[in-house]
Each structure stands twice: as C-alpha cells, then as structure tokens.
Design a protein around this motif. Structure first.
Motif, short mmCIF file in Angstrom:
data_model
loop_
_atom_site.label_atom_id
_atom_site.label_comp_id
_atom_site.label_asym_id
_atom_site.label_seq_id
_atom_site.Cartn_x
_atom_site.Cartn_y
_atom_site.Cartn_z
N ALA A 1 0.83 -1.20 0.00
CA ALA A 1 0.00 0.00 0.00
C ALA A 1 0.87 1.25 0.00
O ALA A 1 0.46 2.30 -0.53
N ALA A 2 2.07 1.17 0.57
CA ALA A 2 2.96 2.34 0.62
C ALA A 2 3.36 2.79 -0.78
O ALA A 2 3.68 3.98 -0.99
N ARG A 3 3.37 1.90 -1.74
CA ARG A 3 3.82 2.24 -3.10
C ARG A 3 2.72 2.84 -3.96
O ARG A 3 2.98 3.29 -5.07
N GLU A 4 1.49 2.89 -3.45
CA GLU A 4 0.43 3.49 -4.25
C GLU A 4 0.64 4.98 -4.43
O GLU A 4 0.40 5.52 -5.51
N ALA A 5 1.10 5.67 -3.39
CA ALA A 5 1.38 7.10 -3.50
C ALA A 5 2.88 7.38 -3.61
O ALA A 5 3.27 8.50 -3.94
N TRP A 6 3.71 6.39 -3.33
CA TRP A 6 5.17 6.53 -3.38
C TRP A 6 5.74 5.28 -4.04
O TRP A 6 6.18 4.36 -3.39
N PRO A 7 5.74 5.23 -5.37
CA PRO A 7 6.11 4.00 -6.08
C PRO A 7 7.50 3.48 -5.76
O PRO A 7 7.76 2.28 -5.88
N ASP A 8 8.44 4.36 -5.40
CA ASP A 8 9.81 3.94 -5.15
C ASP A 8 10.07 3.58 -3.69
O ASP A 8 11.23 3.40 -3.29
N CYS A 9 9.05 3.46 -2.88
CA CYS A 9 9.23 3.17 -1.46
C CYS A 9 9.95 1.83 -1.27
O CYS A 9 9.53 0.80 -1.83
N ALA A 10 11.00 1.85 -0.49
CA ALA A 10 11.67 0.59 -0.11
C ALA A 10 10.82 -0.10 0.95
O ALA A 10 10.39 0.51 1.93
N LEU A 11 10.58 -1.39 0.74
CA LEU A 11 9.72 -2.14 1.65
C LEU A 11 10.54 -3.05 2.56
O LEU A 11 11.69 -3.39 2.26
N PRO A 12 9.96 -3.45 3.69
CA PRO A 12 10.66 -4.41 4.56
C PRO A 12 10.95 -5.71 3.82
O PRO A 12 10.31 -6.05 2.82
N ALA A 13 11.93 -6.47 4.34
CA ALA A 13 12.26 -7.75 3.73
C ALA A 13 11.11 -8.74 3.87
O ALA A 13 10.90 -9.59 3.00
N ALA A 14 10.36 -8.64 4.95
CA ALA A 14 9.20 -9.51 5.13
C ALA A 14 8.16 -9.19 4.07
O ALA A 14 7.88 -8.02 3.80
N PRO A 15 7.55 -10.18 3.45
CA PRO A 15 6.61 -9.90 2.37
C PRO A 15 5.31 -9.25 2.84
O PRO A 15 4.67 -8.53 2.07
#
Length: 551
Positions: A229-243
């Motif tokens: 959901a974080a990438r909907e407004a910030w496509p380049d957001c780095a996400l946690p390693a956990a899926p």
C-alpha cells in the motif's frame, strides 16, 4: 449556510513499561491536565459550538490508569511519585537526574519564561552546571520539591488556573512548596483527570459533541494489511524484507472491534465515525471500516488529490468507492485552515488569529453557501505554543462562530446527513495518510523497515503459540494485549534520522522492551537484535510526546 466541521483528535501512545506498568514518559498526564481539560472547558463555555472529538482507546486506558493512581496513591509515574514524596531530600542521584532531565521539557516562551519562580529554578541549575558539574549534589531537597511542583503547574491547563483553586494559590506562592501544598495540588489534578471522560460524555449526551474513535492500539492499518500500500502514492518506497505482516486483516478487525467496545463502555453508545490512525486509509481498510458498520471516516486532502485528481475539493463529502460495504461517507481535511491553527496562529494575537480564520471561512462561504469546511487536527499538541494555552484564541474564535448566522458548526455525523445529496463517488482510494498524503512517515526508511521486520518475526511466533496448547487462557489474553501495543503506529513514526535523538531513543527502547516482553510471555529466547538500538535519531527535540503534527 456553510457547515464548519471541527475534528479534534486526542491520542498518545502507550508509555507504560510492559513488565511493571511504570510510565516511562508523562505525556498522557501532562496533556490530560492541560489540553483535555481545556478543550472540554472551551466547549462547556460555548454551548452553541458543535464539533467531533476523537479519542483513541490506548489513550483512554492510560487516563484511567492515572485516575486510579490519584485515587489510590500507588504511583506508577515517577513524576507523581517524586511530587508526592514526603522527603525530597532523600531522592537518589538517579531520581534527581531524571527530574532535572524532564522538568524543563516544555515550550519555554509560553510555559517557562512567564513564571519568574520557574525561571529561577532553571537559572540556578544553569549557574551550578556552569561552575562545577559535581555541584549538583549541593541542590537541596527543597529545590527538587519545587521543581516537580512547578513542572506540574507549568503544564496545568488555563481552565484549571482560572478556577481559583490550589493551582492558582501555588502559582502565586511561587516557591517553598510544602508536602501539604504538593498533596493539595495532586488532589486537584486527580479530580481533573478523573473528570475527563465524564465531561466529554456529558457533552455528547447533550448533543453538543460527537465522540468518535480510532482502532484500539492506533495501528497503521493500511500497512498491517499490505506493505505494498505504501507504493500506491510513493512507487519507489523501499519495503521491509518480510513480504507482509502475517494475519494483518484479522488484527485490524480486532483493533476495530476493541475500539467499538471501548467506546460503548466509556461513552454509553457505539461510535458512528472512525478517524483512522494518522488519517491513513486504503481501499482494503475502507472495506473493513464499512463492514464494521461505521457511517463515516476521514483522511487528508493529499489522499483525496492522489485518488481523484488535483481539482478534487474537500468542500463536499465523498461516497466510498464501489465495492465498499455499507454506505460509508468520506471526509478530507482542509489542510490550509487546519495547518493555520496547528502551526501558524500560535504566533498571532488570539483575536487577530480568530478574525483571520473567520475571514478565510467567510471567503469559502461566498464561493458556495453549501460548502462543507472540514478542519481536522490534534486537540492536544499545538496549544503549548500559544500564549495561555490558546485560551484567548478559542474564546474569540468560538464567540465569533456563535454570532455568525452564515456559518454553522456541525459534527461529522451531521455533516454526513446534510451533505448526502451532494456526495460524489470517489473513483478509487490511493493509500495514504494526513502526512504528505503518503505512508512515508512509517515505512521506507531502513530503521522503520527493520522495526516492521522485528514485528513480523514476533507475530509469526505469536501465531504458532496461539495455534498450539502451550499457553493457558490468561497467557493467551496477555499475548494478544501485548501484541496490540507493539502494533501501534508511533513506534514507526519516531524511528529515522530526522527526529529528536532524545525521543527516538525513548521510543526505540520502549518498542524493544515491548517486543522482549512478548517473547518472554511466549516462553521463547530473545533474539539478540533486541539488545541493540534500531535507530540513532537526529533533529531537534519535541517537548510533548507526540510530534506537533499537521493534523
């Protein structure tokens, strides 16, 4: 007639140590005696003002904890314990240092400089430190008794000061506070804290205030449901390693159900509206809000623009996107007016600020007499930056609104009814919050992502334990309670290199203490990483627990 809808959001995270219940920071107490009391007093003095006040259950739990401390004298907050001590000359070196580190944490121009006796305590400390650090040992017990007393007086609300009781008497006395003085002060503050929930319930019962809720532990629900959901407004957001956060949907449902139960128990009826933690919404979360039977929820203009385009306006209510259960109305805050109150008007004379706000509202009214004007922000964090805790600002603003026939203050349920025919269907909802319209304050930074990974790790352990029969009923309930605390949004807010080092260290340590306690209840060994800070922090310190947000 234009409708002006205030929402005052009241929230503090859980500051209690998970093992002994000791309060690590006193911000719930201090905001209770200053802001929750004053905001109720403003509404009681202006019977024609309508608004919505939002309480988070984790805050209400702590207010009740403080009420119990005052009633029993069993102090779990070190500040109260020191203030109540009959022998301040016997404070340990650690207690003295703790009080010195705490007792000038406030906005000095409005909360310290106006009071000569409080200034003298600060200046004396600076003088001693400038000559010899070891000379702190020469400060007497009377110094520390006065310091604890003045810190409580500095954080007391303007309505309490104007009541003419013990607080006013002690402020006039200025120094040399006896044990009897301090006991009288604690008794008066205890009455104020115990009266918070009944006062707001009475305002709601009279139809003057709508009380709404937030999911119980203040979780960042869109991320519990889906990190992507974080990438909907910030496509380049780095996400946690956990899926993903395991079992996020059931956990969000539990926080929502607990909030409804808490609200009904304390205020006598279930809430009609839900303000999401941090104003953070996603379509998946909207579906759960609708399934729970809420009539309205809300977020920021930034989320609206991402969802419906830059021309989308906050001056109407919106219908939730297709596929949302029930008939859910969405509101989006007017960021300019909300931020004027939250950040700008503290620099103005109260009457000038109120008049300027009224001019802005009238301009919107002239554009469309049926406009909705949604003004949403913290009901607690901005006022210390105002002279007299914003007393004159609210007096002038509420007076002006009561006298203006073209502007009607309404609750959000009233706004949902009056705006029903004007609602537009939101085409979709792009996940975001009231901070920049994104979720970047809680995810994307390496420290924030590491915290999410640590939370995911313990959640897997929780799920395995709950699926088995190792834990008895009481232990299972304790595990779920502790997990809810760990899921709060504030742990992730404070991590990062742009926040106050002092606050980052406090929240980092308390988050890890809560994780440790959860592993211990699960009867599992502690991961080694829990002994090391997640973040180094940075920036300038804030005085009031939660950052003074644009909300």
């Amino acid at each position: 007639m234009a409708d002006l809808a205030f929402l005052w959001h009241m929230h503090q995270p859980d500051y209690r140590h998970p093992d002994n219940g000791e309060f690590r920071l006193p911000w719930v107490l201090l905001h209770a005696i200053k802001d929750y009391t004053d905001m109720a007093a403003h509404l009681e003095r202006h019977p024609h003002i309508r608004c919505t006040v939002n309480f988070v259950p984790v805050l209400l739990d702590q207010i009740e904890d403080y009420a119990d401390q005052f009633a029993t004298g069993c102090w779990r907050d070190p500040l109260l314990r020191l203030a109540a001590s009959p022998r301040p000359e016997c404070f340990t070196a650690d207690e003295r240092q703790w009080l010195i580190d705490l007792a000038f944490r406030c906005h000095a121009p409005t909360m310290l400089e106006p009071f000569a006796p409080y200034r003298r305590l600060r200046d004396l400390l600076l003088h001693v430190r400038s000559h010899d650090g070891e000379a702190l040992d020469y400060l007497s017990g009377a110094y520390f008794a006065d310091l604890a007393t003045w810190y409580l007086l500095a954080w007391s609300g303007e309505s309490l000061r104007r009541a003419g009781g013990v607080i006013a008497e002690l402020m006039a006395k200025g120094s040399g506070f006896s044990l009897a003085d301090r006991q009288a002060l604690l008794a008066e503050l205890g009455d104020a804290v115990a009266g918070i929930v009944p006062r707001y319930r009475a305002l709601a019962d009279d139809g003057r205030v709508e009380l709404s809720c937030t999911p119980a532990g203040h979780p960042l629900a869109p991320l519990l449901l889906d990190f992507n959901a974080a990438r909907e407004a910030w496509p380049d957001c780095a996400l946690p390693a956990a899926p993903e956060y395991p079992g996020g949907r059931s956990r969000v449902a539990e926080h929502v159900a607990q909030a409804v139960a808490s609200h009904a128990r304390r205020f006598g009826r279930p809430p009609a509206g839900l303000w999401p933690a941090e104003g953070a919404l996603s379509e998946a979360f909207l579906k759960q809000v609708g399934e729970a039977g809420f009539r309205w929820t809300a977020s920021s203009h930034g989320v609206l623009k991402h969802s419906a385009g830059n021309d989308a306006r906050t001056t109407q209510a919106w219908q939730a996107p297709d596929g949302t259960p029930g008939d859910l109305t969405l509101f989006f805050r007017n960021e300019r007016l909300s931020d004027l109150i939250g950040f700008e008007y503290c620099r103005w004379h109260g009457r000038d600020a109120a008049q300027h706000f009224m001019t802005e509202v009238k301009a919107l009214h002239l554009q469309d007499a049926n406009h909705l004007i949604p003004v949403f922000l913290d009901g607690e964090n901005a006022w210390e930056y105002y002279p007299y805790n914003a007393w004159y600002f609210f007096s002038d603003l509420y007076d002006a609104l009561e006298k203006n026939p073209g502007i009607r203050t309404v609750t959000l349920s009233e706004a949902a009814d009056s705006q029903r025919a004007r609602r537009a269907r939101l085409p979709r909802l792009v996940a975001g919050s009231w901070v920049y319209g994104t979720l970047s304050t809680w995810i994307g930074h390496p420290d924030k992502n590491r915290a999410w990974e640590m939370l995911c790790e313990v959640k897997h352990c929780v799920d395995r334990a709950l699926d088995g029969d190792r834990l008895g009923p009481a232990e299972r309930a304790d595990v779920i309670r502790r997990l809810a605390v760990c899921e709060g949004s504030d742990w992730f807010w404070w991590l990062g290199d742009y926040n106050s080092p002092q606050s980052v260290a406090s929240f980092d340590a308390l988050f890890r203490e809560n994780l440790k306690a959860l592993y211990q209840v699960l009867k599992l060994p502690l991961p080694s990483g829990l002994d090391h800070p997640i973040s180094r922090g940075g920036g300038e310190p804030e005085s009031g627990g939660t950052m003074r947000r644009a909300n």
